[in-house]
Design a protein around this motif. Structure first.
Motif, PDB file in Angstrom:
ATOM      1  N   UNK A   1       0.839  -1.207   0.000  1.00 49.78           N
ATOM      2  CA  UNK A   1       0.000   0.000   0.000  1.00 49.78           C
ATOM      3  C   UNK A   1       0.871   1.252   0.000  1.00 49.78           C
ATOM      4  N   UNK A   2       1.909   1.260   0.826  1.00 50.27           N
ATOM      5  CA  UNK A   2       2.771   2.439   0.916  1.00 50.27           C
ATOM      6  C   UNK A   2       3.609   2.612  -0.352  1.00 50.27           C
ATOM      7  N   UNK A   3       4.010   1.519  -0.985  1.00 48.18           N
ATOM      8  CA  UNK A   3       4.721   1.629  -2.263  1.00 48.18           C
ATOM      9  C   UNK A   3       3.846   2.293  -3.317  1.00 48.18           C
ATOM     10  N   UNK A   4       2.574   1.929  -3.336  1.00 48.02           N
ATOM     11  CA  UNK A   4       1.647   2.546  -4.285  1.00 48.02           C
ATOM     12  C   UNK A   4       1.495   4.048  -4.002  1.00 48.02           C
ATOM     13  N   UNK A   5       1.536   4.423  -2.716  1.00 44.20           N
ATOM     14  CA  UNK A   5       1.430   5.839  -2.371  1.00 44.20           C
ATOM     15  C   UNK A   5       2.729   6.589  -2.733  1.00 44.20           C
ATOM     16  N   UNK A   6       3.869   5.923  -2.610  1.00 47.34           N
ATOM     17  CA  UNK A   6       5.126   6.542  -3.044  1.00 47.34           C
ATOM     18  C   UNK A   6       5.054   6.872  -4.527  1.00 47.34           C
ATOM     19  N   UNK A   7       4.518   5.951  -5.313  1.00 50.21           N
ATOM     20  CA  UNK A   7       4.387   6.166  -6.759  1.00 50.21           C
ATOM     21  C   UNK A   7       3.452   7.345  -7.029  1.00 50.21           C
ATOM     22  N   UNK A   8       2.368   7.452  -6.239  1.00 53.93           N
ATOM     23  CA  UNK A   8       1.478   8.616  -6.368  1.00 53.93           C
ATOM     24  C   UNK A   8       2.241   9.918  -6.152  1.00 53.93           C
ATOM     25  N   UNK A   9       3.225   9.902  -5.247  1.00 50.75           N
ATOM     26  CA  UNK A   9       3.949  11.114  -4.860  1.00 50.75           C
ATOM     27  C   UNK A   9       5.076  11.470  -5.826  1.00 50.75           C
TER      28      UNK A   9
END
Length: 368
Positions: free
Chosen positions: A162-170
């Motif tokens: 989940x956090x990896x996906x949010x890193x990509x969003x950022x």
């Protein structure tokens, strides 16, 4: 080297006390190295892979068979395909297989179904934090094993995904990779900060097979002897190219601007993790950026192989050609034909004007 493009998000504001929310942008001095232009051979292999992916009729997983969703089509950007080609050393058939395998894995793992509410309990102590950007504009993903607050479970690995996906969003435009920052500092409640071997191998499998070419740098500090032994055990499972990106106990300010480097990692950024403040702020920021990318993808014609720089708003033109503007031709000028006087028939009396009649009548009046 190119300056990292700013996003549409506001510039970072200086708080009066410790920062408690994610930073929106890299420093103005951050610069990305970019990628070299593709060779003729690489262009040909990319074109082949793009045609294969566009031809996908159905994807079959343990959850059934169905066509590509819009979300999956948007995920299949030009840069995504190139990452898989680079990860397989430009073996186009291997890249196509790994792409398909990842699409299947994302469905079976339920990546898009991982909600903030489900993951929230795992992050209540701030054991994973997205904060700031390194000198190449890559978002920094902090891991703090000493803040571990739950027992080993599938949700712990889901938390990382989940956090990896949010890193990509950022990630800003022109940036494809992240900086992983790991602090193995022990806490009062946790002296052994090394994960189990089984869980570590599962995480490595996910990172290497389904997030290829996403790690820019891994900066690891406070490595105790037990964790050092752990790394020696898992080293055989780490891709050689990934091993080269691991840096142990180095000065992190070499890689991250002091003003965006957390003080817990010997930086100058005062940051305090408060879950009730940080978590909703992170989710809101990521949701807004993801929604903006989706709107641009739709506006660009929902193209497989779309440019990530276009989705991030760095360029106005995606892969679809601009529509040709049709200029209306001026209306033809209507020329009215000259009206010829109608000739009088032969022998017809010649009509006289009103003035001529008055002149002829004047003598008769005088004689009377």
């Amino acid at each position: 080297m190119a300056t990292v493009a700013a996003t549409s998000a506001p510039r970072n504001e200086t708080p009066s006390g410790p920062l408690m929310v994610p930073l929106a942008n890299p420093t103005l001095e951050s610069k990305s190295f970019g990628r070299p232009a593709l060779t003729a051979d690489e262009k040909e292999k990319y074109a082949w892979l793009l045609e294969q992916v566009k031809a996908y009729a159905d994807i079959t997983s343990s959850k059934g068979t169905s066509s590509l969703t819009d979300e999956e089509k948007q995920w299949l950007t030009r840069e995504c395909l190139l990452r898989y080609l680079r990860a397989t050393k430009w073996n186009q058939k291997d890249a196509e297989k790994r792409l398909r395998d990842t699409l299947i894995w994302r469905r079976e793992y339920g990546v898009s179904e991982l909600t903030p509410e489900h993951i929230s309990p795992e992050n209540e102590t701030g054991k994973q934090v997205l904060l700031g950007f390194d000198k190449q504009g890559r978002p920094c993903h902090y891991l703090n094993p000493g803040r571990q607050n739950t027992s080993p479970s599938p949700r712990q690995v889901q938390h990382l995904v989940f956090m990896l996906e949010r890193v990509i969003d950022m990630m800003p435009a022109q940036v494809e990779t992240l900086s992983l920052m790991i602090n193995f500092k022990q806490s009062k409640s946790r002296s052994n900060t090394a994960p189990g071997i089984g869980q570590a191998r599962e995480v490595l499998n996910i990172l290497q097979n389904h997030y290829p070419e996403r790690l820019g740098k891994a900066l690891i500090i406070n490595v105790p002897w037990m964790v050092n032994g752990f790394f020696k055990l898992i080293t055989p499972f780490i891709d050689p190219l990934t091993r080269e990106k691991l840096k142990f106990n180095e000065d992190m300010s070499q890689y991250v601007p002091k003003e965006q480097l957390w003080t817990e990692f010997n930086g100058g950024l005062e940051f305090e993790y408060d879950h009730s403040t940080y978590w909703p702020a992170l989710i809101k920021m990521c949701d807004e950026r993801r929604e903006a990318r989706t709107q641009r993808w739709v506006a660009g014609g929902k193209q497989i192989g779309e440019l990530e720089d276009y989705l991030a708003g760095h360029t106005d033109q995606g892969v679809s050609p601009k529509p040709t503007e049709t200029v209306a031709a001026p209306a033809p000028e209507v020329v009215k034909p000259a009206v010829e006087p109608t000739p009088e028939p032969a022998g017809a009396p010649i009509s006289k004007s009103e003035e001529e009649v008055k002149v002829e009548a004047a003598p008769a009046s005088a004689a009377a």
